[in-house]
Design a protein around this motif. Structure first.
Motif, PDB file in Angstrom:
ATOM      1  N   GLY A 169     -29.639   4.071  14.739  1.00  0.00           N
ATOM      2  CA  GLY A 169     -28.601   4.469  15.480  1.00  0.00           C
ATOM      3  C   GLY A 169     -27.819   5.537  14.851  1.00  0.00           C
ATOM      4  N   ILE A 170     -27.675   5.306  13.446  1.00  0.00           N
ATOM      5  CA  ILE A 170     -26.926   6.665  12.619  1.00  0.00           C
ATOM      6  C   ILE A 170     -27.868   7.663  12.612  1.00  0.00           C
ATOM      7  N   MET A 171     -29.356   7.478  12.472  1.00  0.00           N
ATOM      8  CA  MET A 171     -30.109   8.825  12.252  1.00  0.00           C
ATOM      9  C   MET A 171     -30.246   9.789  13.660  1.00  0.00           C
ATOM     10  N   ALA A 172     -29.896   8.703  14.684  1.00  0.00           N
ATOM     11  CA  ALA A 172     -30.085   9.292  15.934  1.00  0.00           C
ATOM     12  C   ALA A 172     -28.962  10.429  16.292  1.00  0.00           C
ATOM     13  N   ILE A 173     -27.869  10.244  15.522  1.00  0.00           N
ATOM     14  CA  ILE A 173     -26.848  11.120  15.790  1.00  0.00           C
ATOM     15  C   ILE A 173     -26.339  12.057  14.308  1.00  0.00           C
ATOM     16  N   SER A 174     -27.032  11.758  13.400  1.00  0.00           N
ATOM     17  CA  SER A 174     -26.614  12.430  12.305  1.00  0.00           C
ATOM     18  C   SER A 174     -27.662  12.472  11.409  1.00  0.00           C
ATOM     19  N   ASN A 175     -27.437  12.711  10.073  1.00  0.00           N
ATOM     20  CA  ASN A 175     -28.773  12.738   8.908  1.00  0.00           C
ATOM     21  C   ASN A 175     -28.626  11.622   8.176  1.00  0.00           C
ATOM     22  N   TRP A 176     -29.525  11.556   7.278  1.00  0.00           N
ATOM     23  CA  TRP A 176     -29.618  10.546   6.195  1.00  0.00           C
ATOM     24  C   TRP A 176     -28.380  10.255   5.384  1.00  0.00           C
ATOM     25  N   HIS A 177     -27.664  11.282   4.956  1.00  0.00           N
ATOM     26  CA  HIS A 177     -26.473  11.202   4.107  1.00  0.00           C
ATOM     27  C   HIS A 177     -25.537  10.201   4.771  1.00  0.00           C
ATOM     28  N   CYS A 178     -25.213  10.185   6.063  1.00  0.00           N
ATOM     29  CA  CYS A 178     -24.495   9.237   6.902  1.00  0.00           C
ATOM     30  C   CYS A 178     -24.801   7.880   6.547  1.00  0.00           C
ATOM     31  N   LEU A 179     -26.075   7.340   6.149  1.00  0.00           N
ATOM     32  CA  LEU A 179     -26.383   6.140   5.661  1.00  0.00           C
ATOM     33  C   LEU A 179     -25.744   5.598   4.652  1.00  0.00           C
ATOM     34  N   PHE A 180     -25.237   6.609   3.814  1.00  0.00           N
ATOM     35  CA  PHE A 180     -24.075   6.311   2.635  1.00  0.00           C
ATOM     36  C   PHE A 180     -22.875   6.523   3.012  1.00  0.00           C
ATOM     37  N   LEU A 181     -22.373   7.574   3.681  1.00  0.00           N
ATOM     38  CA  LEU A 181     -21.055   7.769   3.895  1.00  0.00           C
ATOM     39  C   LEU A 181     -20.403   6.686   4.812  1.00  0.00           C
ATOM     40  N   VAL A 182     -21.126   6.012   5.646  1.00  0.00           N
ATOM     41  CA  VAL A 182     -20.519   5.167   6.724  1.00  0.00           C
ATOM     42  C   VAL A 182     -19.895   3.989   5.879  1.00  0.00           C
ATOM     43  N   ASN A 183     -20.423   3.719   4.644  1.00  0.00           N
ATOM     44  CA  ASN A 183     -19.711   2.557   4.001  1.00  0.00           C
ATOM     45  C   ASN A 183     -18.240   3.096   3.350  1.00  0.00           C
ATOM     46  N   VAL A 184     -18.020   4.387   3.299  1.00  0.00           N
ATOM     47  CA  VAL A 184     -16.660   4.527   2.919  1.00  0.00           C
ATOM     48  C   VAL A 184     -15.549   4.015   3.764  1.00  0.00           C
ATOM     49  N   PRO A 185     -15.533   4.460   4.841  1.00  0.00           N
ATOM     50  CA  PRO A 185     -14.385   3.993   5.648  1.00  0.00           C
ATOM     51  C   PRO A 185     -14.421   2.501   5.949  1.00  0.00           C
ATOM     52  N   VAL A 186     -15.546   1.777   5.710  1.00  0.00           N
ATOM     53  CA  VAL A 186     -15.619   0.352   6.052  1.00  0.00           C
ATOM     54  C   VAL A 186     -14.992  -0.248   4.783  1.00  0.00           C
ATOM     55  N   GLY A 187     -15.690   0.231   3.605  1.00  0.00           N
ATOM     56  CA  GLY A 187     -14.951  -0.306   2.438  1.00  0.00           C
ATOM     57  C   GLY A 187     -13.611   0.013   2.189  1.00  0.00           C
ATOM     58  N   LEU A 188     -12.843   1.191   2.629  1.00  0.00           N
ATOM     59  CA  LEU A 188     -11.318   1.216   2.627  1.00  0.00           C
ATOM     60  C   LEU A 188     -10.667   0.232   3.138  1.00  0.00           C
ATOM     61  N   TYR A 189     -11.092   0.014   4.568  1.00  0.00           N
ATOM     62  CA  TYR A 189     -10.644  -0.767   5.277  1.00  0.00           C
ATOM     63  C   TYR A 189     -10.701  -2.394   4.712  1.00  0.00           C
ATOM     64  N   CYS A 190     -11.748  -2.723   4.456  1.00  0.00           N
ATOM     65  CA  CYS A 190     -11.680  -3.872   3.669  1.00  0.00           C
ATOM     66  C   CYS A 190     -11.001  -4.056   2.395  1.00  0.00           C
ATOM     67  N   LEU A 191     -10.817  -3.211   1.598  1.00  0.00           N
ATOM     68  CA  LEU A 191      -9.845  -3.100   0.499  1.00  0.00           C
ATOM     69  C   LEU A 191      -8.549  -3.330   0.949  1.00  0.00           C
ATOM     70  N   TYR A 192      -8.065  -2.724   2.123  1.00  0.00           N
ATOM     71  CA  TYR A 192      -6.733  -2.688   2.687  1.00  0.00           C
ATOM     72  C   TYR A 192      -6.577  -4.417   2.961  1.00  0.00           C
ATOM     73  N   LEU A 193      -7.743  -4.741   3.880  1.00  0.00           N
ATOM     74  CA  LEU A 193      -7.517  -6.266   4.225  1.00  0.00           C
ATOM     75  C   LEU A 193      -7.523  -7.275   3.225  1.00  0.00           C
TER      76      LEU A 193
END
Length: 471
Positions: A169-193
């Motif tokens: 799904g990620i590769m269909a709309i972007s490139n392989w770099h986003c496989l790693f970058l997608v972790n950033v917003p999720v990680g920040l949200y988890c840190l807040y919670l």
């Protein structure tokens, strides 16, 4: 960790809340999801990544192996350290490192930097995985603890198997770099919670066994490196020396912790027949799964000219069926012998894997889909019953160490699976994926044999709270 532990600091009573801490559980499950997904997420994109950075397929597999080595080497030492510095502090530190290293991995295109970032991701993932179970215990009342553990087991199992689908799904709309970058917003949200809602836990006054932790980490690092060396270049002096070094570290660790009541490497649990066989069964099953999830993307890309998105869609039936079977097999394990279900499931998995070696000349989606469904049925039938047998084989005061061994067995199996793919390419560069699938079939049959041995001894009765864990 010292066997004589004294609780210090402000008293922290056991969680007696009548309601589940849902928000904290969300944070813990999200963190477990991204850490587990990273074990399989880039498998689908490995052919694309290897072409983009100009390395061979066998070299690109190091992006998987480096992450797994870091997690495996530090899982048990971090579990011991978490008891001393506090589970929440260890979890937050690991989540911060994992998020930061994901950002680095997503921004670079050089193999050296990618490998370094993947290693740091593994360190952060080990810190998270070593304490997440203990934190979940703080989020549930005692009467519903089994439900919480069952939810965590389901999240971990589905996250790994869903990796190819998410990657597609990620590769269909972007490139392989986003496989790693997608972790950033999720990680920040988890840190807040986490900072706001995850409860703290007691700390131990015992000293951290630095020497024992170093031996434990060195043992697993040298073991994986030796196996990788054997797979890449055959029997060479370097791989032999690494294997001998791993055995030496194991012997020293056993000698160092022989008088510990709760050793870092829980050898006391492996003296229990069903626990040892269940762990070995788990390793074999995850070798098969790890082999498949690394080899199949190369097979579909090389022989079927499938795009990364199509590759993910072709693999999707496996995790989809596993999700359905998780509920079914958990219920069946309360009515039938779990060992029988495990054995049958692994035989079915072997049949499904073997059928992938006999694809027709002109392949349709259905030709692959029904084979993946068979694999999903077999793996799903094995997973929950084996977890039930493994946890129920451990005494109540060692369930924490048993949970760590559950995770370690899974990670070792997945790492061995990636090594098997490298071995397959070394043995047959042109038919590497097919050789890897054949190795996966053999691993599933060995696991079925180990599971069948458990049937020669009556399964002990399982308490209600442990039984619910398999669901």
């Amino acid at each position: 960790m010292s066997s004589s532990e004294i609780r210090v600091g402000a008293p922290q009573p056991e969680n007696k809340a009548e309601r589940i801490n849902t928000v904290a559980m969300l944070a813990l499950c999200l963190a477990a999801t991204v850490v587990t997904l990273d074990l399989s997420l880039i498998n689908t994109a490995l052919p694309t990544i290897s072409e983009a950075i100009g390395v061979s397929a066998s070299t690109a597999i190091w992006l998987v192996t480096a992450y797994q080595i870091s997690v495996i080497a530090l899982l048990l030492p971090f579990a011991a350290l978490g008891e001393i510095v506090g589970h929440k502090r260890m979890f937050v530190g690991g989540l911060m490192l994992f998020t930061a290293s994901s950002l680095v991995a997503g921004l670079c295109s050089d193999l050296t930097w990618l490998l370094a970032a993947r290693c740091l991701q593994g360190v952060g993932g080990a810190a998270i995985g070593s304490v997440v179970t203990a934190l979940i215990k703080r989020c549930y009342p005692a009467s519903q603890l089994g439900k919480g553990m069952g939810m965590y087991a389901l999240v971990v199992g589905l996250s790994f198997t869903a990796g190819p689908t998410v990657a597609a799904g990620i590769m269909a709309i972007s490139n392989w770099h986003c496989l790693f970058l997608v972790n950033v917003p999720v990680g920040l949200y988890c840190l807040y919670l986490t900072r706001q809602h995850v409860p703290t836990s007691d700390r131990s006054k015992g000293r951290f066994d630095v020497f024992g932790a170093a031996l434990c980490a060195a043992m697993f690092v040298l073991l994986i490196l030796s196996l990788t060396g054997f797979a890449r270049v055959g029997i060479g002096w370097r791989a032999v020396m690494e294997l001998l070094g791993a055995l030496l570290c194991f012997a020293l660790l056993m000698s160092h912790q022989r008088n510990h009541a709760a050793p870092m490497l829980a050898v006391d649990l492996f003296k229990r027949r069903n626990f040892a066989l269940s762990s070995l069964t788990s390793i074999c099953a995850f070798v098969t799964q790890g082999t498949a999830f690394v080899a199949l993307p190369f097979m579909f890309h090389t022989f079927l000219n499938a795009t990364p998105f199509m590759t993910g869609m072709l693999i999707t039936p496996w995790p989809a069926v596993v999700a359905c079977m998780a509920i079914v097999s958990g219920t069946l394990s309360d009515r039938f012998n779990p060992g029988t279900l495990c054995t049958s499931g692994l035989v079915i998995l072997a049949v499904g894997m073997l059928s992938l070696c006999f694809l027709p000349a002109h392949v349709e989606f259905f030709d692959i889909a029904w084979r993946m469904v068979i694999c999903g049925i077999g793996f799903g039938m094995y997973q929950a019953p084996n977890l039930k047998m493994m946890i129920s084989s451990a005494p109540a005061h060692r369930t924490g160490s048993a949970s760590a061994i559950v995770a370690l067995s899974r990670l070792l199996g997945q790492s061995f699976g990636a090594v098997c793919v490298s071995l397959a390419y070394h043995l047959s560069p042109d038919r590497g994926p097919y050789v890897a699938i054949a190795i996966g079939v053999a691993a599933a049959l060995v696991g079925a044999f180990c599971s069948a041995i458990r049937l020669t001894q009556r399964t002990p009765s399982v308490p209600a709270d442990i039984s619910s864990l398999a669901r």
